[in-house]
Write a protein that holds these residues in place. Structure first.
Motif, PDB file in Angstrom:
ATOM      1  N   SER A   1       0.819  -1.210   0.000  1.00  0.00           N
ATOM      2  CA  SER A   1       0.000   0.000   0.000  1.00  0.00           C
ATOM      3  C   SER A   1       0.853   1.261   0.000  1.00  0.00           C
ATOM      4  CB  SER A   1      -0.924   0.008   1.216  1.00  0.00           C
ATOM      5  OG  SER A   1      -0.157  -0.074   2.406  1.00  0.00           O
ATOM      6  N   SER A   2       2.117   1.130   0.437  1.00  0.00           N
ATOM      7  CA  SER A   2       2.956   2.320   0.577  1.00  0.00           C
ATOM      8  C   SER A   2       4.036   2.447  -0.488  1.00  0.00           C
ATOM      9  CB  SER A   2       3.605   2.344   1.961  1.00  0.00           C
ATOM     10  OG  SER A   2       4.387   1.170   2.150  1.00  0.00           O
ATOM     11  N   ASP A   3       4.504   1.336  -1.047  1.00  0.00           N
ATOM     12  CA  ASP A   3       5.572   1.447  -2.042  1.00  0.00           C
ATOM     13  C   ASP A   3       5.644   0.209  -2.918  1.00  0.00           C
ATOM     14  OD1 ASP A   3       8.438   0.625   0.137  1.00  0.00           O
ATOM     15  OD2 ASP A   3       6.657  -0.498  -0.452  1.00  0.00           O
ATOM     16  N   ALA A   4       6.553   0.266  -3.856  1.00  0.00           N
ATOM     17  CA  ALA A   4       6.815  -0.876  -4.733  1.00  0.00           C
ATOM     18  C   ALA A   4       8.312  -1.151  -4.684  1.00  0.00           C
ATOM     19  CB  ALA A   4       6.371  -0.572  -6.156  1.00  0.00           C
ATOM     20  N   ARG A   5       8.666  -2.395  -4.468  1.00  0.00           N
ATOM     21  CA  ARG A   5      10.072  -2.765  -4.367  1.00  0.00           C
ATOM     22  C   ARG A   5      10.438  -3.707  -5.496  1.00  0.00           C
ATOM     23  NH1 ARG A   5      11.135  -3.744   2.142  1.00  0.00           N
ATOM     24  NH2 ARG A   5      10.356  -1.714   2.829  1.00  0.00           N
ATOM     25  N   ILE A   6      11.625  -3.498  -6.026  1.00  0.00           N
ATOM     26  CA  ILE A   6      12.114  -4.294  -7.144  1.00  0.00           C
ATOM     27  C   ILE A   6      13.257  -5.171  -6.677  1.00  0.00           C
ATOM     28  CG2 ILE A   6      13.329  -4.171  -9.344  1.00  0.00           C
ATOM     29  CD1 ILE A   6      11.691  -1.697 -10.020  1.00  0.00           C
ATOM     30  N   SER A   7      13.242  -6.401  -7.110  1.00  0.00           N
ATOM     31  CA  SER A   7      14.323  -7.310  -6.785  1.00  0.00           C
ATOM     32  C   SER A   7      14.795  -8.030  -8.047  1.00  0.00           C
ATOM     33  CB  SER A   7      13.886  -8.334  -5.733  1.00  0.00           C
ATOM     34  OG  SER A   7      12.831  -9.124  -6.217  1.00  0.00           O
ATOM     35  N   TYR A   8      16.047  -8.443  -8.030  1.00  0.00           N
ATOM     36  CA  TYR A   8      16.645  -9.169  -9.148  1.00  0.00           C
ATOM     37  C   TYR A   8      17.426 -10.371  -8.616  1.00  0.00           C
ATOM     38  CZ  TYR A   8      15.837  -4.888 -11.847  1.00  0.00           C
ATOM     39  OH  TYR A   8      15.254  -3.799 -12.464  1.00  0.00           O
ATOM     40  N   ALA A   9      17.454 -11.422  -9.411  1.00  0.00           N
ATOM     41  CA  ALA A   9      18.367 -12.518  -9.120  1.00  0.00           C
ATOM     42  C   ALA A   9      19.797 -12.006  -9.258  1.00  0.00           C
ATOM     43  CB  ALA A   9      18.118 -13.673 -10.079  1.00  0.00           C
ATOM     44  N   ASP A  10      20.691 -12.544  -8.445  1.00  0.00           N
ATOM     45  CA  ASP A  10      22.087 -12.095  -8.499  1.00  0.00           C
ATOM     46  C   ASP A  10      22.671 -12.255  -9.894  1.00  0.00           C
ATOM     47  OD1 ASP A  10      22.981 -13.271  -5.147  1.00  0.00           O
ATOM     48  OD2 ASP A  10      22.064 -11.397  -5.839  1.00  0.00           O
ATOM     49  N   SER A  11      22.240 -13.275 -10.598  1.00  0.00           N
ATOM     50  CA  SER A  11      22.815 -13.579 -11.906  1.00  0.00           C
ATOM     51  C   SER A  11      22.465 -12.559 -12.977  1.00  0.00           C
ATOM     52  CB  SER A  11      22.374 -14.970 -12.357  1.00  0.00           C
ATOM     53  OG  SER A  11      20.963 -15.042 -12.415  1.00  0.00           O
ATOM     54  N   VAL A  12      21.459 -11.716 -12.723  1.00  0.00           N
ATOM     55  CA  VAL A  12      21.044 -10.753 -13.746  1.00  0.00           C
ATOM     56  C   VAL A  12      21.202  -9.307 -13.291  1.00  0.00           C
ATOM     57  CG1 VAL A  12      19.400 -12.443 -14.633  1.00  0.00           C
ATOM     58  CG2 VAL A  12      18.602 -10.619 -13.103  1.00  0.00           C
ATOM     59  N   LYS A  13      21.601  -9.092 -12.055  1.00  0.00           N
ATOM     60  CA  LYS A  13      21.762  -7.727 -11.550  1.00  0.00           C
ATOM     61  C   LYS A  13      22.739  -6.943 -12.412  1.00  0.00           C
ATOM     62  CE  LYS A  13      20.656  -8.369  -6.652  1.00  0.00           C
ATOM     63  NZ  LYS A  13      21.206  -8.434  -5.268  1.00  0.00           N
ATOM     64  N   GLY A  14      22.339  -5.719 -12.724  1.00  0.00           N
ATOM     65  CA  GLY A  14      23.185  -4.860 -13.538  1.00  0.00           C
ATOM     66  C   GLY A  14      23.002  -5.056 -15.034  1.00  0.00           C
ATOM     67  N   ARG A  15      22.297  -6.113 -15.411  1.00  0.00           N
ATOM     68  CA  ARG A  15      22.080  -6.392 -16.839  1.00  0.00           C
ATOM     69  C   ARG A  15      20.601  -6.320 -17.219  1.00  0.00           C
ATOM     70  NH1 ARG A  15      23.107 -11.287 -18.791  1.00  0.00           N
ATOM     71  NH2 ARG A  15      22.731 -12.392 -16.809  1.00  0.00           N
ATOM     72  N   PHE A  16      19.721  -6.710 -16.327  1.00  0.00           N
ATOM     73  CA  PHE A  16      18.284  -6.724 -16.593  1.00  0.00           C
ATOM     74  C   PHE A  16      17.609  -5.605 -15.819  1.00  0.00           C
ATOM     75  CE2 PHE A  16      17.704 -11.560 -17.586  1.00  0.00           C
ATOM     76  CZ  PHE A  16      18.741 -11.485 -18.501  1.00  0.00           C
ATOM     77  N   THR A  17      16.547  -5.051 -16.413  1.00  0.00           N
ATOM     78  CA  THR A  17      15.768  -4.013 -15.760  1.00  0.00           C
ATOM     79  C   THR A  17      14.284  -4.313 -15.940  1.00  0.00           C
ATOM     80  OG1 THR A  17      17.478  -2.353 -16.221  1.00  0.00           O
ATOM     81  CG2 THR A  17      15.291  -1.555 -15.599  1.00  0.00           C
ATOM     82  N   ILE A  18      13.558  -4.352 -14.841  1.00  0.00           N
ATOM     83  CA  ILE A  18      12.117  -4.571 -14.883  1.00  0.00           C
ATOM     84  C   ILE A  18      11.420  -3.218 -14.745  1.00  0.00           C
ATOM     85  CG2 ILE A  18      11.850  -4.939 -12.396  1.00  0.00           C
ATOM     86  CD1 ILE A  18       9.782  -7.110 -13.066  1.00  0.00           C
ATOM     87  N   SER A  19      10.307  -3.064 -15.461  1.00  0.00           N
ATOM     88  CA  SER A  19       9.531  -1.837 -15.350  1.00  0.00           C
ATOM     89  C   SER A  19       8.065  -2.156 -15.590  1.00  0.00           C
ATOM     90  CB  SER A  19      10.026  -0.780 -16.344  1.00  0.00           C
ATOM     91  OG  SER A  19       9.897  -1.241 -17.671  1.00  0.00           O
ATOM     92  N   ARG A  20       7.220  -1.208 -15.203  1.00  0.00           N
ATOM     93  CA  ARG A  20       5.778  -1.442 -15.318  1.00  0.00           C
ATOM     94  C   ARG A  20       5.102  -0.197 -15.871  1.00  0.00           C
ATOM     95  NH1 ARG A  20       1.417  -2.664 -10.541  1.00  0.00           N
ATOM     96  NH2 ARG A  20       2.234  -0.694  -9.733  1.00  0.00           N
ATOM     97  N   ASP A  21       4.225  -0.395 -16.827  1.00  0.00           N
ATOM     98  CA  ASP A  21       3.405   0.687 -17.371  1.00  0.00           C
ATOM     99  C   ASP A  21       1.979   0.430 -16.912  1.00  0.00           C
ATOM    100  OD1 ASP A  21       1.805   2.397 -18.883  1.00  0.00           O
ATOM    101  OD2 ASP A  21       3.094   2.248 -20.645  1.00  0.00           O
TER     102      ASP A  21
END
Length: 122
Positions: free
Chosen positions: A54-74
């Protein structure tokens, strides 16, 4: 209720792809939405996720893709994207869109898209 994933394909190592997942038919907002992947002979693993409270949205990544993949939402398009850069052969998998919704009536329910194949090869 449907999750429609697209955007997979064949790409050379170091290349990029963008996956899209269109959500339709949901009457409740998500607790979480994101991407999993499963390679042949391996367990399904979570790639990236947007966890929504209700207060925020948090993004997480697997260690294997951090720095290479980006998730976003429209939100206006009910679409979640996964931008994948610097792809490696080990990223080759079927990628699945996933959403989790909790309601008092149903409890926690997981929804899955049909999967889209990503192949990284020269």
């Amino acid at each position: 209720v449907q999750l429609q994933a697209s955007g997979g394909g064949l790409v050379q190592p170091g290349g990029s792809l963008r996956l899209s997942c269109v959500a339709s038919g949901f009457t409740e907002d998500y607790n979480a939405i994101g991407w999993f992947r499963q390679a042949p002979g391996k367990e399904r693993e979570r790639v990236s996720c947007i966890s929504i409270s209700s207060s925020d949205a948090r993004i997480s990544y697997a260690d294997s893709v951090k720095g290479r993949f980006t998730i976003s939402r429209d939100n206006s398009e009910n679409t979640v994207y996964l931008q994948m850069n610097s792809l490696k052969p080990e990223d080759t998998s079927v990628y699945y869109c996933h959403a989790n919704i909790w309601t008092p009536a149903t409890g926690s329910v997981d929804y899955w898209g049909q999967g889209t194949q990503v192949t990284v090869s020269s």
